[in-house]
Design a protein around this motif. Structure first.
Motif, PDB file in Angstrom:
ATOM      1  N   ALA A  38       0.835  -1.203   0.000  1.00 27.33           N
ATOM      2  CA  ALA A  38       0.000   0.000   0.000  1.00 27.33           C
ATOM      3  C   ALA A  38       0.868   1.250   0.000  1.00 27.33           C
ATOM      4  CB  ALA A  38      -0.915  -0.006   1.224  1.00 27.33           C
ATOM      5  N   PRO A  39       0.508   2.261  -0.798  1.00 28.50           N
ATOM      6  CA  PRO A  39       1.283   3.510  -0.808  1.00 28.50           C
ATOM      7  C   PRO A  39       1.097   4.266   0.502  1.00 28.50           C
ATOM      8  CG  PRO A  39      -0.715   3.762  -2.074  1.00 28.50           C
ATOM      9  CD  PRO A  39      -0.641   2.308  -1.694  1.00 28.50           C
ATOM     10  N   GLY A  40       2.071   5.078   0.831  1.00 28.42           N
ATOM     11  CA  GLY A  40       1.980   5.888   2.038  1.00 28.42           C
ATOM     12  C   GLY A  40       0.939   6.977   1.895  1.00 28.42           C
ATOM     13  N   PRO A  41       0.501   7.563   3.009  1.00 33.26           N
ATOM     14  CA  PRO A  41      -0.539   8.604   2.944  1.00 33.26           C
ATOM     15  C   PRO A  41      -0.112   9.827   2.156  1.00 33.26           C
ATOM     16  CG  PRO A  41       0.413   8.447   5.158  1.00 33.26           C
ATOM     17  CD  PRO A  41       0.903   7.265   4.389  1.00 33.26           C
ATOM     18  N   ARG A  44      -0.416   8.994  -1.622  1.00 35.08           N
ATOM     19  CA  ARG A  44      -1.834   8.972  -2.007  1.00 35.08           C
ATOM     20  C   ARG A  44      -2.399  10.390  -2.078  1.00 35.08           C
ATOM     21  NH1 ARG A  44      -6.821   8.711   0.624  1.00 35.08           N
ATOM     22  NH2 ARG A  44      -8.437   7.708  -0.640  1.00 35.08           N
ATOM     23  N   SER A  45      -2.030  11.239  -1.116  1.00 36.64           N
ATOM     24  CA  SER A  45      -2.493  12.625  -1.143  1.00 36.64           C
ATOM     25  C   SER A  45      -1.959  13.359  -2.362  1.00 36.64           C
ATOM     26  CB  SER A  45      -2.053  13.346   0.142  1.00 36.64           C
ATOM     27  OG  SER A  45      -2.482  14.694   0.136  1.00 36.64           O
ATOM     28  N   ALA A  46      -0.708  13.086  -2.736  1.00 29.05           N
ATOM     29  CA  ALA A  46      -0.128  13.717  -3.921  1.00 29.05           C
ATOM     30  C   ALA A  46      -0.874  13.290  -5.180  1.00 29.05           C
ATOM     31  CB  ALA A  46       1.350  13.374  -4.030  1.00 29.05           C
ATOM     32  N   LEU A 161      -8.639   5.761  -6.341  1.00 29.36           N
ATOM     33  CA  LEU A 161      -9.828   5.105  -5.815  1.00 29.36           C
ATOM     34  C   LEU A 161      -9.600   3.599  -5.661  1.00 29.36           C
ATOM     35  CD1 LEU A 161     -12.718   5.655  -4.935  1.00 29.36           C
ATOM     36  CD2 LEU A 161     -13.463   5.258  -7.270  1.00 29.36           C
ATOM     37  N   GLY A 162      -8.919   2.989  -6.631  1.00 29.13           N
ATOM     38  CA  GLY A 162      -8.588   1.571  -6.517  1.00 29.13           C
ATOM     39  C   GLY A 162      -7.682   1.296  -5.343  1.00 29.13           C
ATOM     40  N   LEU A 163      -6.693   2.158  -5.129  1.00 29.54           N
ATOM     41  CA  LEU A 163      -5.800   2.017  -3.979  1.00 29.54           C
ATOM     42  C   LEU A 163      -6.585   2.079  -2.668  1.00 29.54           C
ATOM     43  CD1 LEU A 163      -2.915   4.389  -5.172  1.00 29.54           C
ATOM     44  CD2 LEU A 163      -2.703   1.924  -4.870  1.00 29.54           C
ATOM     45  N   ALA A 164      -7.436   3.104  -2.545  1.00 34.31           N
ATOM     46  CA  ALA A 164      -8.167   3.310  -1.292  1.00 34.31           C
ATOM     47  C   ALA A 164      -9.163   2.189  -1.035  1.00 34.31           C
ATOM     48  CB  ALA A 164      -8.884   4.660  -1.342  1.00 34.31           C
TER      49      ALA A 164
END
Length: 259
Positions: A38-41, A44-46, A161-164
């Motif tokens: 999972a990517p870091g927060p 994901r925010s970027a 969206l897929g990541l989240a």
């Protein structure tokens, strides 16, 4: 003028299908990435900031000039108002569904060994993706250039969206394969929405397209301000994260000028 004839500028069906498959495939790839690493927060925010900038650029550079050029204030008011009303209604519906789901525990007689599905979340995501598909169809109805840029913008949105979604499913106790499969099934809503949008809008009159494009304008602005940026700001804001929004906007502004 783009709004006078949808059939004159719309690309062939295989091209539209290919551009609709791209965001869906990237959403599934994002889910697969999330279940393995999972990517870091901050990352994901970027991504969310960048996607918001891209979509806002498509709205400002491609959709809005066509809408203003047609000089149909009544159609614009009608379409824009419907867009705002639909998006607010969908938010109310999905939030209420999620509250009901949280307040109603599953009886022990209905429990299975598999973790229960978060139906409130999945319905909300499915509706959102279906709307995205309709917007993609609207973009291609306005012209191949608009549809192409919007497809790229939605690809970035669906990646995040897929990541989240995959992370949420994994935290809910679902296995890696099942989480990716659920996201893959949800991504089909994009193809359905795009197919309906392009089919219904082929050969539509300029006034009808003006209403539909105004609807899409309101929906995309809602998506940027109330969803993408809201989620992006859950992480502490930094100059680099803010810069990602403007990089996305500038990139597609330049791409729209040279394409």
């Amino acid at each position: 003028m783009l709004l006078t004839s949808a059939t004159a500028v719309s690309p062939p069906w295989p091209t539209m299908l290919g551009f609709a498959l791209l965001p869906a495939a990237v959403m599934i790839a994002g889910a697969a990435l999330a279940v393995w690493r999972a990517p870091g927060p901050r990352l994901r925010s970027a991504i969310l900031h960048f996607a918001a900038g891209v979509i806002f650029s498509v709205v400002a550079v491609e959709l809005l000039p066509d809408i203003v050029q047609h000089h149909a204030p009544y159609e614009v008011a009608l379409g824009f108002g419907l867009g705002v009303a639909v998006m607010l209604g969908l938010r109310y519906f999905t939030q209420r569904l999620e509250k009901q789901e949280a307040a109603a525990p599953v009886p022990s007689s209905f429990r299975t060994s598999a973790a229960p599905l978060p139906w409130g979340l999945l319905v909300a995501i499915g509706i959102d993706i279906f709307i995205d598909g309709l917007l993609l169809g609207i973009g291609f109805a306005a012209g191949a250039k608009e549809g192409t840029l919007l497809a790229i913008a939605l690809t970035l949105e669906l990646l995040s969206l897929g990541l989240a979604t995959a992370v949420e499913l994994r935290q809910g106790g679902h296995g890696r394969g099942r989480a990716v499969a659920i996201v893959a099934g949800t991504s089909l809503m994009l193809l359905m929405g795009a197919g309906i949008g392009t089919t219904l809008l082929r050969g539509a009159s300029g006034n009808l397209l003006e209403i539909v494009l105004s609807f899409g304008l309101a929906a995309l602005l809602f998506l940027v301000t109330e969803e993408l940026l809201t989620e992006a700001h859950e992480e502490t804001e930094t100059p680099l994260l803010t810069l990602a929004f403007f990089v996305g906007f500038l990139l597609f502004l330049l791409l729209g000028m040279v394409a």
